[in-house]
Design a protein around this motif. Structure first.
Motif, PDB file in Angstrom:
ATOM      1  N   ASP A 129       2.467   7.078  -0.570  1.00  0.00           N
ATOM      2  CA  ASP A 129       2.743   7.358   0.649  1.00  0.00           C
ATOM      3  C   ASP A 129       2.612   8.939   0.914  1.00  0.00           C
TER       4      ASP A 129
ATOM      5  N   ASP B  74      -1.117   4.730  12.377  1.00  0.00           N
ATOM      6  CA  ASP B  74      -0.373   5.638  11.421  1.00  0.00           C
ATOM      7  C   ASP B  74      -1.225   6.750  11.377  1.00  0.00           C
TER       8      ASP B  74
ATOM      9  N   GLN C 184       0.859  -1.115  -0.141  1.00  0.00           N
ATOM     10  CA  GLN C 184      -0.119  -0.022   0.098  1.00  0.00           C
ATOM     11  C   GLN C 184       0.805   1.278   0.101  1.00  0.00           C
ATOM     12  N   TYR C 185       1.999   1.085   0.930  1.00  0.00           N
ATOM     13  CA  TYR C 185       2.713   2.438   0.712  1.00  0.00           C
ATOM     14  C   TYR C 185       3.733   2.682  -0.279  1.00  0.00           C
TER      15      TYR C 185
END
Length: 350
Positions: A302, A338, A297-298
Motif C-alpha cells: 500500500d 486508483d 495486492q494492497y
C-alpha cells in the motif's frame, strides 16, 4: 592453622579473580552490544538524496493488458522520469533465427532520447520478469545447451552493436541476477558464459559501464561484484513465503550499507552499488499479479509501505535506485481508478 589460612586465602583470591574476570567479560560484552546496536540502528542518509529511475517492461505491460506504448509514454510525459531501465527480450528481437527485429525497442530509445531520458538496456537471456529466462522457441529446440549459448552470444553482439549508437544509452546491464540459482526457470549459472557476454559488450562499446545485478537479500554480492563496473541489487521489504505467508524483513539499513561498503573496498574496479530493483509493487503468491485480488495486492503493498521503503532506501545511503512496479501504478490508475501510487511517484521527478 597455616593450612586453613592458606586455604581461605586461595578461596578469596580465586573468588576475586573470577569476579574480575566476570567484570571484564561483562564490560567487553557491553561494548560489543552497544557497538552493534549503534551500528545496526545508524542511518546513512546522503546530503544529495537518492536519484530515482524506473524499470519498464514491455512484457509486463502486455501481461497487465495495457497498451504498452501508451503506458511507456505516460511514464515519460506524465511522471517525467529522467532515467529508465528497459529489459530487451530475446524472443522479441530474434523471433526467427538470424531475423533481427529491433523496431519496438528503437521506438523506446527514440522517445526517451527526445525527452533527454537516459536508458539502461538489460540484455541477454535472463532479464527481468517471470520466468526470468526468456528464450525464443526456435532456440529452445536446438539440440544442446552449447548451441543455445552460441546463439546467445551472437544476439548479445547484434544487440550491443545496434543500441550502442544511441547517445542516451548510459550503461549496459548484462543478464539479470545471473548467479541467483534459486529463482526462475533457467539453466544453472555459467560464469564463463557471462564473462564472454561482458567481453563482447565491452569490445563493441568500451566506454559505457557494465552493470551486473544480484539479490539484495539472498546473496553476499562478492561474486557478482567481481564482474561489474557497477553492482545493482534488489531491495525488497514486504514479501511472501510459502511457510509463513506475507511478512516484512526486519534487518536495518546497515544490512545493505555494510555489504555495499565491503564489496567496494574489496573490488577497486567497482565504482558504485545501486538499487536496480526497488520494490514498489506487491510480491504476490503466484506467477502473475493479475491472479490476485486487489485486496491481496494492497495487503502486500500500500502507499504507506511504499513510503517506508523509500525512507529505508534513503537511510541505507544509496545514491541511485530504480523503482520496480511503474507498470502496476499505471494499471491501477487506468483499470481501477486508483491514482495514489501514480501521484506519489510524480513527486520524485517534478
Amino acid at each position: 592453622m597455616n593450612f586453613l589460612i592458606n586455604y581461605f586465602k586461595n578461596k578469596i583470591f580465586g573468588f576475586k579473580s573470577r569476579f574480575r574476570a566476570f567484570i571484564l567479560i561483562g564490560f567487553f560484552l557491553s561494548v560489543i552490544i552497544i557497538f552493534v546496536v549503534v551500528f545496526w540502528s545508524k542511518d546513512y542518509y546522503l546530503p544529495g538524496g537518492v536519484d530515482y529511475g524506473v524499470t519498464f517492461s514491455k512484457l509486463y505491460a502486455e501481461e497487465l493488458n495495457l497498451d504498452w506504448q501508451e503506458a511507456y509514454l505516460a511514464i515519460l510525459d506524465d511522471l517525467k522520469v529522467d532515467k529508465i531501465r528497459i529489459p530487451i527480450y530475446w524472443p522479441d528481437i530474434e523471433p526467427r533465427i538470424d531475423e533481427f527485429y529491433f523496431k519496438d525497442y528503437d521506438w523506446m530509445f527514440e522517445q526517451a532520447g527526445q525527452r533527454g531520458v537516459g536508458v539502461i538496456p538489460v540484455i541477454g537471456r535472463r532479464v527481468p520478469r517471470w520466468p526470468e529466462c526468456h528464450t525464443p522457441p526456435w532456440a529452445d529446440r536446438l539440440r544442446s545447451q552449447d548451441m543455445v549459448n552460441r546463439r546467445l552470444l551472437k544476439i548479445i553482439e547484434q544487440t550491443a552493436k545496434h543500441f550502442s549508437l544511441y547517445n542516451n544509452l548510459i550503461a549496459w546491464q548484462v543478464e539479470n541476477e545471473p548467479f541467483l540459482s534459486i529463482f526462475g526457470e533457467c539453466p544453472k549459472p555459467d560464469a564463463d558464459l557471462l564473462s564472454q557476454e561482458i567481453h563482447i559488450v565491452k569490445s563493441v562499446d568500451p566506454t559505457r559501464p557494465i552493470i551486473i545485478t544480484d539479490s539484495g537479500e539472498l546473496s553476499f554480492w562478492g561474486k557478482s561484484s567481481s564482474y561489474a563496473d557497477i553492482l545493482g541489487i534488489t531491495l525488497y521489504r514486504f514479501v511472501w513465503n510459502p511457510v509463513i505467508g506475507y511478512f516484512g524483513h526486519i534487518y536495518p539499513p546497515a544490512f545493505y550499507r555494510y555489504r555495499a561498503s565491503n564489496v567496494i573496498q574489496n573490488n577497486p574496479a567497482l565504482s558504485n552499488v545501486i538499487v536496480m530493483e526497488l520494490q514498489a509493487e506487491p510480491w504476490i503468491n503466484g506467477p502473475s499479479i493479475t491472479e490476485a485480488s486487489l485486496a491481496e495486492q494492497y495487503s502486500s503493498m500500500d502507499l504507506n509501505k511504499l513510503k517506508s521503503i523509500v525512507d529505508y532506501t534513503e537511510s541505507a545511503g544509496f545514491n541511485q535506485a530504480y523503482f520496480w512496479g511503474a507498470e502496476w501504478w499505471y494499471w491501477l490508475k487506468i483499470k481501477h481508478g486508483d491514482e495514489q501510487f501514480w501521484q506519489y511517484a510524480k513527486t520524485f521527478w517534478q
